[in-house]
Design a protein around this motif. Structure first.
Motif, short mmCIF file in Angstrom:
data_model
loop_
_atom_site.label_atom_id
_atom_site.label_comp_id
_atom_site.label_asym_id
_atom_site.label_seq_id
_atom_site.Cartn_x
_atom_site.Cartn_y
_atom_site.Cartn_z
N ARG A 3 0.84 -1.20 0.00
CA ARG A 3 0.00 0.00 0.00
C ARG A 3 0.88 1.27 0.00
O ARG A 3 1.95 1.28 0.60
N VAL A 4 0.39 2.33 -0.66
CA VAL A 4 1.12 3.61 -0.63
C VAL A 4 1.05 4.16 0.80
O VAL A 4 -0.03 4.17 1.41
N LYS A 5 2.18 4.60 1.31
CA LYS A 5 2.23 5.09 2.70
C LYS A 5 1.75 6.53 2.77
O LYS A 5 1.89 7.30 1.82
N THR A 6 1.20 6.89 3.93
CA THR A 6 0.76 8.27 4.18
C THR A 6 1.94 9.09 4.70
O THR A 6 2.74 8.60 5.49
N ILE A 7 2.03 10.35 4.25
CA ILE A 7 3.02 11.28 4.80
C ILE A 7 2.30 12.23 5.75
O ILE A 7 1.24 12.78 5.42
N THR A 8 2.87 12.39 6.95
CA THR A 8 2.33 13.36 7.91
C THR A 8 3.22 14.58 7.91
O THR A 8 4.45 14.46 7.97
N ILE A 9 2.59 15.76 7.81
CA ILE A 9 3.36 17.01 7.78
C ILE A 9 2.96 17.86 8.98
O ILE A 9 1.77 18.08 9.23
N GLY A 20 2.75 19.23 0.58
CA GLY A 20 1.51 18.46 0.64
C GLY A 20 0.80 18.41 -0.70
O GLY A 20 0.37 17.35 -1.16
N ILE A 21 0.71 19.56 -1.36
CA ILE A 21 0.04 19.63 -2.68
C ILE A 21 0.76 18.73 -3.68
O ILE A 21 0.14 17.95 -4.41
N ALA A 22 2.10 18.83 -3.70
CA ALA A 22 2.86 18.06 -4.69
C ALA A 22 2.76 16.55 -4.42
O ALA A 22 2.68 15.75 -5.35
N LEU A 23 2.75 16.15 -3.15
CA LEU A 23 2.61 14.72 -2.82
C LEU A 23 1.23 14.21 -3.21
O LEU A 23 1.10 13.11 -3.78
N GLY A 26 0.99 13.47 -6.65
CA GLY A 26 1.63 12.19 -6.94
C GLY A 26 0.89 11.02 -6.31
O GLY A 26 1.47 9.95 -6.12
N ASP A 27 -0.37 11.23 -5.93
CA ASP A 27 -1.24 10.17 -5.38
C ASP A 27 -0.77 9.62 -4.04
O ASP A 27 -1.01 8.45 -3.71
N VAL A 28 -0.07 10.45 -3.27
CA VAL A 28 0.34 10.04 -1.92
C VAL A 28 -0.60 10.71 -0.91
O VAL A 28 -0.76 11.92 -0.94
N PRO A 29 -1.23 9.94 -0.02
CA PRO A 29 -2.09 10.55 1.00
C PRO A 29 -1.28 11.42 1.97
O PRO A 29 -0.17 11.03 2.35
N VAL A 30 -1.83 12.57 2.32
CA VAL A 30 -1.11 13.49 3.22
C VAL A 30 -2.04 13.97 4.33
O VAL A 30 -3.18 14.35 4.08
N VAL A 31 -1.51 13.94 5.57
CA VAL A 31 -2.22 14.52 6.71
C VAL A 31 -1.35 15.67 7.22
O VAL A 31 -0.15 15.47 7.47
N LEU A 32 -1.94 16.85 7.33
CA LEU A 32 -1.15 18.04 7.72
C LEU A 32 -1.73 18.65 9.00
O LEU A 32 -2.94 18.84 9.10
#
Ligand SMILES: Cc1cc2nc3c(=O)[nH]c(=O)nc-3n(C[C@H](O)[C@H](O)[C@H](O)COP(=O)(O)OP(=O)(O)OC[C@H]3O[C@@H](n4cnc5c(N)ncnc54)[C@H](O)[C@@H]3O)c2cc1C
Length: 341
Positions: A3-9, A20-23, A26-32
């Motif tokens: 699974r694609v991993k989530t990035i936390t910012i 966050g926008i750029a990720l 690129g179809d990467v989930p982001v929590v900010l």
């Protein structure tokens, strides 16, 4: 397939939101997570110098800057005397942080990003956590930053820089007929007033009497007044295993007009490595190593020059040298501009 991993910012300023926008693109989930809410005014000269179209496009933020003013001309004043008129080798952009940060926030949400406002995180070296929370608080710092938007303030050039005793002030037009006035001052315990009156008190304290008179006649947007203290320039003191970007990694002195660009550039530098990590192509330790090495290679020289030149702006011997060089046409403006970007 994994699974694609989530990035936390942590931190919804320029570095965090643009990354966050750029990720998300690129179809990467982001929590900010951001402790404040939008829109809000920020202490900033709002003069973006050195940001290339390529970086803005890779981050997918060009539209948020499309109507930013384009600025090329600058005048420098030392202790009430004009010492230099110059043209920037590459035009800068000006837009208020009030407008820019809100546009980035809206875009982040429209791309499906999860934004938690009123949410403050603790510095963490957890996998997948990116720290874009701005400067590390340094309570003994002598510096104070103040900014306000003014109307009916005639300006000589696109950017006026006024250097005085222990201070300098940048003045630049932004949107809607406003001019942003932003100063960096050595803190004083005897300063009085609030809002524009406080800023003028600091300007007078720096012996910039003509500028103080000029500011007194303008009409303030009182809501836009903001101040910050407790910050130092250069590398910020984080643990080595934190993935810090933008001001959270290093703060360049504001006279360069390059801090916002560095925030965007650091997001751009980190982007491919974070995409690889999220898509399970690299582990976190390797991702962190690649990002930190690339940041070091890109920014170290720029930060060194900026810290070396900074005292020329606010100390008397530095200002005397600056004035003498400008008077004899020996100030290598173009060379300095390139060294700082
Ligand atoms: C006086 C002054 C004038 C300046 N003028 C200019 C200029 O003209 N041009 C220029 O390019 N640069 C200028 N700068 C620098 C510029 O403002 C910064 O470099 C830029 O804002 C850095 O962006 P950033 O995203 O790294 O940090 P920021 O924009 O500071 O964003 C950090 C975010 O993190 C949030 N945050 C804080 N703590 C936490 C936490 N614990 N958890 C989660 N979130 C957190 C904050 O609320 C904030 O929204 C100036 C700076 C100063 C001090």
């Amino acid at each position: 397939m994994a699974r694609v991993k989530t990035i936390t910012i942590a931190g919804g300023g320029l570095a965090g939101l643009s990354l966050g926008i750029a990720l998300l693109q690129g179809d990467v989930p982001v929590v900010l997570h951001e402790p404040a809410t939008y829109p809000r005014h920020r202490v900033c000269g709002e003069f973006i110098s050195g940001l290339t179209d390529e970086v803005a496009e890779r981050l997918d933020i060009s539209d948020t800057l499309s109507d930013a003013l384009s600025h090329s001309t600058t005048s420098w004043f030392v202790r009430n005397h004009r010492i230099l008129n110059a043209t920037l080798p590459v035009a800068a952009r000006s837009i208020s942080r009030y407008r820019l940060d809100q546009r980035l926030q809206k875009k982040f949400i429209s791309y499906g990003g999860q934004l938690h406002e009123n949410s403050r995180l603790k510095p963490s070296s957890a996998e997948g956590m990116v720290w874009t929370a701005g400067r590390v608080a340094e309570k003994d710092s002598p510096w104070l930053g103040l900014k306000i938007h003014l109307r009916n303030l005639p300006v000589a050039q696109d950017l006026e820089m006024h250097a005085g005793g222990g201070a300098y002030v940048g003045i630049t037009p932004i949107e809607d007929g406003y001019v942003n006035v932003c100063g960096l001052f050595k803190r004083r315990s005897d300063a009085t007033g609030s809002g524009l009156a406080l800023l003028i008190d600091y300007v007078k304290g720096a012996r910039l009497t003509q500028l103080a008179d000029h500011l007194s006649s303008a009409e303030p947007n009182t809501d836009s007044f903001t101040g910050i203290s407790a910050f130092t320039f250069g590398r910020q003191s984080h643990a080595k295993d934190i993935c810090a970007l933008g001001d959270a990694a290093s703060m360049i002195p504001p006279f360069t007009g390059n801090g916002m660009t560095m925030a965007f550039e650091s997001a751009d530098i980190a982007l491919p490595h974070l995409l690889d990590y999220a898509q399970n192509a690299t582990g976190w330790a390797e991702t962190l190593h690649r990002i930190q090495s690339a940041l070091h290679a890109r920014f170290n020289g720029r930060l060194r020059y900026a810290n070396l030149l900074h005292p020329f702006l606010y100390t008397r011997p530095g200002q005397t040298t600056l004035s003498a060089l400008a008077k004899t046409h020996l100030l290598p403006f173009g060379l300095l501009y390139r060294a700082l970007r």
